[in-house]
Write a protein that holds these residues in place. Structure first.
Motif, PDB file in Angstrom:
ATOM      1  N   ARG A   1       8.549  32.040   7.903  1.00 37.44           N
ATOM      2  CA  ARG A   1       7.779  33.132   7.875  1.00 37.44           C
ATOM      3  C   ARG A   1       6.018  33.327   7.477  1.00 37.44           C
ATOM      4  O   ARG A   1       6.267  31.441   6.570  1.00 37.44           O
ATOM      5  CB  ARG A   1       8.576  34.346   6.633  1.00 37.44           C
ATOM      6  CG  ARG A   1       8.308  33.642   5.396  1.00 37.44           C
ATOM      7  CD  ARG A   1       9.088  35.076   4.196  1.00 37.44           C
ATOM      8  NE  ARG A   1       9.904  34.340   3.499  1.00 37.44           N
ATOM      9  CZ  ARG A   1       9.002  34.443   2.032  1.00 37.44           C
ATOM     10  NH1 ARG A   1       7.710  35.196   2.370  1.00 37.44           N
ATOM     11  NH2 ARG A   1       9.485  34.107   1.348  1.00 37.44           N
ATOM     12  N   GLY A   2       5.663  34.190   7.695  1.00 38.48           N
ATOM     13  CA  GLY A   2       4.265  34.172   7.369  1.00 38.48           C
ATOM     14  C   GLY A   2       3.144  33.015   7.736  1.00 38.48           C
ATOM     15  O   GLY A   2       3.632  32.503   9.072  1.00 38.48           O
ATOM     16  N   LEU A   3       2.110  32.452   6.347  1.00 35.30           N
ATOM     17  CA  LEU A   3       1.607  31.561   7.498  1.00 35.30           C
ATOM     18  C   LEU A   3       2.373  30.018   7.619  1.00 35.30           C
ATOM     19  O   LEU A   3       2.039  29.480   8.646  1.00 35.30           O
ATOM     20  CB  LEU A   3       0.416  30.638   5.797  1.00 35.30           C
ATOM     21  CG  LEU A   3      -0.192  31.896   5.247  1.00 35.30           C
ATOM     22  CD1 LEU A   3      -1.124  31.831   4.419  1.00 35.30           C
ATOM     23  CD2 LEU A   3      -0.747  32.597   5.974  1.00 35.30           C
ATOM     24  N   GLY A   4       3.377  29.514   7.249  1.00 34.12           N
ATOM     25  CA  GLY A   4       4.274  29.069   7.261  1.00 34.12           C
ATOM     26  C   GLY A   4       4.220  28.599   9.193  1.00 34.12           C
ATOM     27  O   GLY A   4       4.304  27.940   9.332  1.00 34.12           O
ATOM     28  N   LEU A   5       5.255  29.956  10.116  1.00 35.85           N
ATOM     29  CA  LEU A   5       4.912  30.285  10.832  1.00 35.85           C
ATOM     30  C   LEU A   5       4.605  30.457  11.822  1.00 35.85           C
ATOM     31  O   LEU A   5       4.404  29.190  13.221  1.00 35.85           O
ATOM     32  CB  LEU A   5       6.430  31.263  10.954  1.00 35.85           C
ATOM     33  CG  LEU A   5       6.575  32.146  12.130  1.00 35.85           C
ATOM     34  CD1 LEU A   5       7.485  30.378  12.907  1.00 35.85           C
ATOM     35  CD2 LEU A   5       7.652  33.275  12.184  1.00 35.85           C
ATOM     36  N   GLN A   6       2.966  31.349  10.964  1.00 33.42           N
ATOM     37  CA  GLN A   6       1.822  31.170  12.507  1.00 33.42           C
ATOM     38  C   GLN A   6       1.674  29.910  12.477  1.00 33.42           C
ATOM     39  O   GLN A   6       1.035  29.172  13.549  1.00 33.42           O
ATOM     40  CB  GLN A   6       0.607  31.643  11.314  1.00 33.42           C
ATOM     41  CG  GLN A   6       1.185  33.299  11.252  1.00 33.42           C
ATOM     42  CD  GLN A   6      -0.012  34.271  10.383  1.00 33.42           C
ATOM     43  OE1 GLN A   6      -1.555  33.233   9.983  1.00 33.42           O
ATOM     44  NE2 GLN A   6       0.534  35.078   9.519  1.00 33.42           N
TER      45      GLN A   6
ATOM     46  N   ASP B   1      -5.616  33.241  12.043  1.00 33.90           N
ATOM     47  CA  ASP B   1      -7.135  33.185  11.320  1.00 33.90           C
ATOM     48  C   ASP B   1      -6.868  31.226  10.720  1.00 33.90           C
ATOM     49  O   ASP B   1      -7.729  30.825  10.479  1.00 33.90           O
ATOM     50  CB  ASP B   1      -7.279  33.492  10.162  1.00 33.90           C
ATOM     51  CG  ASP B   1      -7.626  35.172  10.756  1.00 33.90           C
ATOM     52  OD1 ASP B   1      -8.645  34.811  12.029  1.00 33.90           O
ATOM     53  OD2 ASP B   1      -8.274  36.229  10.238  1.00 33.90           O
ATOM     54  N   LEU B   2      -5.193  31.076  10.860  1.00 25.94           N
ATOM     55  CA  LEU B   2      -5.100  29.866  10.435  1.00 25.94           C
ATOM     56  C   LEU B   2      -4.815  28.643  11.489  1.00 25.94           C
ATOM     57  O   LEU B   2      -4.876  27.285  11.227  1.00 25.94           O
ATOM     58  CB  LEU B   2      -4.245  29.562   9.149  1.00 25.94           C
ATOM     59  CG  LEU B   2      -3.789  30.069   7.774  1.00 25.94           C
ATOM     60  CD1 LEU B   2      -2.722  29.892   7.208  1.00 25.94           C
ATOM     61  CD2 LEU B   2      -5.794  28.978   7.202  1.00 25.94           C
ATOM     62  N   LYS B   3      -4.938  29.638  12.756  1.00 25.23           N
ATOM     63  CA  LYS B   3      -4.016  28.460  13.407  1.00 25.23           C
ATOM     64  C   LYS B   3      -5.264  27.083  14.120  1.00 25.23           C
ATOM     65  O   LYS B   3      -4.481  25.985  14.290  1.00 25.23           O
ATOM     66  CB  LYS B   3      -3.895  29.316  15.124  1.00 25.23           C
ATOM     67  CG  LYS B   3      -2.794  29.789  14.452  1.00 25.23           C
ATOM     68  CD  LYS B   3      -2.617  30.466  15.813  1.00 25.23           C
ATOM     69  CE  LYS B   3      -0.953  32.523  15.796  1.00 25.23           C
ATOM     70  NZ  LYS B   3      -0.920  32.186  17.012  1.00 25.23           N
TER      71      LYS B   3
ATOM     72  N   ALA C   1     -12.014  25.641   3.431  1.00 23.86           N
ATOM     73  CA  ALA C   1     -11.586  27.346   2.878  1.00 23.86           C
ATOM     74  C   ALA C   1     -11.296  28.094   3.955  1.00 23.86           C
ATOM     75  O   ALA C   1     -12.343  28.203   4.928  1.00 23.86           O
ATOM     76  CB  ALA C   1     -13.091  27.960   1.779  1.00 23.86           C
ATOM     77  N   VAL C   2     -10.301  29.112   4.377  1.00 26.53           N
ATOM     78  CA  VAL C   2     -10.334  29.694   5.418  1.00 26.53           C
ATOM     79  C   VAL C   2     -10.292  31.105   4.558  1.00 26.53           C
ATOM     80  O   VAL C   2      -9.110  31.666   4.358  1.00 26.53           O
ATOM     81  CB  VAL C   2      -9.458  29.212   6.255  1.00 26.53           C
ATOM     82  CG1 VAL C   2      -9.094  31.175   7.425  1.00 26.53           C
ATOM     83  CG2 VAL C   2      -9.148  28.155   7.004  1.00 26.53           C
ATOM     84  N   ASP C   3     -10.911  31.831   4.289  1.00 28.65           N
ATOM     85  CA  ASP C   3     -10.958  33.190   3.410  1.00 28.65           C
ATOM     86  C   ASP C   3     -12.361  34.379   3.368  1.00 28.65           C
ATOM     87  O   ASP C   3     -12.377  35.190   2.543  1.00 28.65           O
ATOM     88  CB  ASP C   3     -11.458  32.595   2.036  1.00 28.65           C
ATOM     89  CG  ASP C   3     -12.952  31.625   1.641  1.00 28.65           C
ATOM     90  OD1 ASP C   3     -13.664  31.621   2.508  1.00 28.65           O
ATOM     91  OD2 ASP C   3     -13.296  31.617   0.492  1.00 28.65           O
ATOM     92  N   GLY C   4     -12.759  33.747   4.425  1.00 29.08           N
ATOM     93  CA  GLY C   4     -14.062  35.462   4.640  1.00 29.08           C
ATOM     94  C   GLY C   4     -14.725  35.427   4.326  1.00 29.08           C
ATOM     95  O   GLY C   4     -15.056  36.098   4.288  1.00 29.08           O
ATOM     96  N   GLY C   5     -15.381  34.195   3.570  1.00 31.89           N
ATOM     97  CA  GLY C   5     -16.182  33.999   2.243  1.00 31.89           C
ATOM     98  C   GLY C   5     -16.279  33.878   0.963  1.00 31.89           C
ATOM     99  O   GLY C   5     -16.725  33.973   0.254  1.00 31.89           O
TER     100      GLY C   5
END
Length: 257
Positions: free
Chosen positions: A21-26, A227-229, A249-253
């Motif tokens: 689920r979540g980021l791992g599944l993405q 956004d992490l893909k 860093a993937v964080d919108g700054g």
């Protein structure tokens, strides 16, 4: 080589922890859409089955492995299962993690050990096992550790997660140290530091702090489903073959303010 070929993952096998689920599944979805066969692991069989069904519905070859990374003996069993299914592991994504909120002066030892064990010790054990059994001898491999911008600075007001922040800082330097040792084997080791994404882990914190987090981030948004893909495909593919020991860093700054 055409630039598109640098990002293709056909013939590769990815093992993604916390992949149900979540980021791992993405991230599993992204790797699979670029051609990788994907093994996802997590503690709950029902969530894994649902995730695998989702991936297969997208035309992704996926297998599931039930395992609790809090237990040391789970690691060789997970690697055994992935190798039995696919014969090799080319990409390891150390994504599974935990957090626990409490003031530092009252932080329980139990909580500290749980967070550090899953966020630091388990990725080390997995990298060691996968390295010895599938990457070092073949002199190739991509390891991506999912750290956090929480490992880059102290906690904002209202976020009392000293073990989580400490563990994610450790994950970043674990990345650097392993990259230094294993570069001679052709293995790239990098990290992604997500900012705030809606997830089961972050739900409680975002309930209290979402407005402040969004207002303070230069892009004025939380992370989204896509956004992490790009980041994971880049670090798992030949596009990043000359990049190792780094974090993205993937964080919108958020980490620059």
């Amino acid at each position: 080589m055409h630039v598109r070929e640098l990002f293709e993952l056909g013939g590769r096998v990815a093992l993604v922890t916390g992949g149900s689920r979540g980021l791992g599944l993405q991230m599993a979805e992204a790797l699979g859409q670029m051609g990788a066969r994907v093994a996802i692991t997590a503690r709950k069989a029902d969530e894994l089955a649902e995730a695998a069904s989702h991936l297969r519905g997208l035309g992704i070859e996926a297998t599931t492995i039930v395992g609790d990374l809090q237990h040391a003996d789970a690691v060789p069993n997970i690697v055994d299962a992935a190798l039995a299914a696919y014969g090799q592991i080319d990409i390891l994504v150390n994504n599974a993690g935990a957090t626990w909120g409490a003031p530092a002066e009252d932080y329980p030892d139990e909580a500290w050990h749980k967070v550090m064990n899953l966020n630091v010790t388990a990725p080390f054990r997995l990298a060691r096992e996968v390295g010895k059994r599938s990457m070092i001898a073949r002199r190739t491999g991509k390891i991506v550790n999912i750290a956090s911008i929480a490992g880059l600075k102290g906690s904002p007001a209202g976020m009392q997660t000293i073990a989580y922040n400490t563990s994610k800082a450790a994950a970043i330097n674990f990345t650097r140290a392993l990259a230094s040792e294993w570069g001679r084997y052709g293995i790239n080791v990098n990290a992604i530091c997500p900012g705030f994404f809606p997830s089961k882990m972050s739900a409680g914190l975002l309930e209290k702090l979402e407005q402040t987090i969004v207002e303070q981030a230069p892009l004025h948004r939380l992370g989204g489903d896509e956004d992490l893909k790009g980041a994971i495909v880049y670090l798992a593919s030949e596009a990043s073959r000359h990049v190792t020991g780094q974090y993205l860093a993937v964080d919108g700054g958020a980490s620059i303010v």
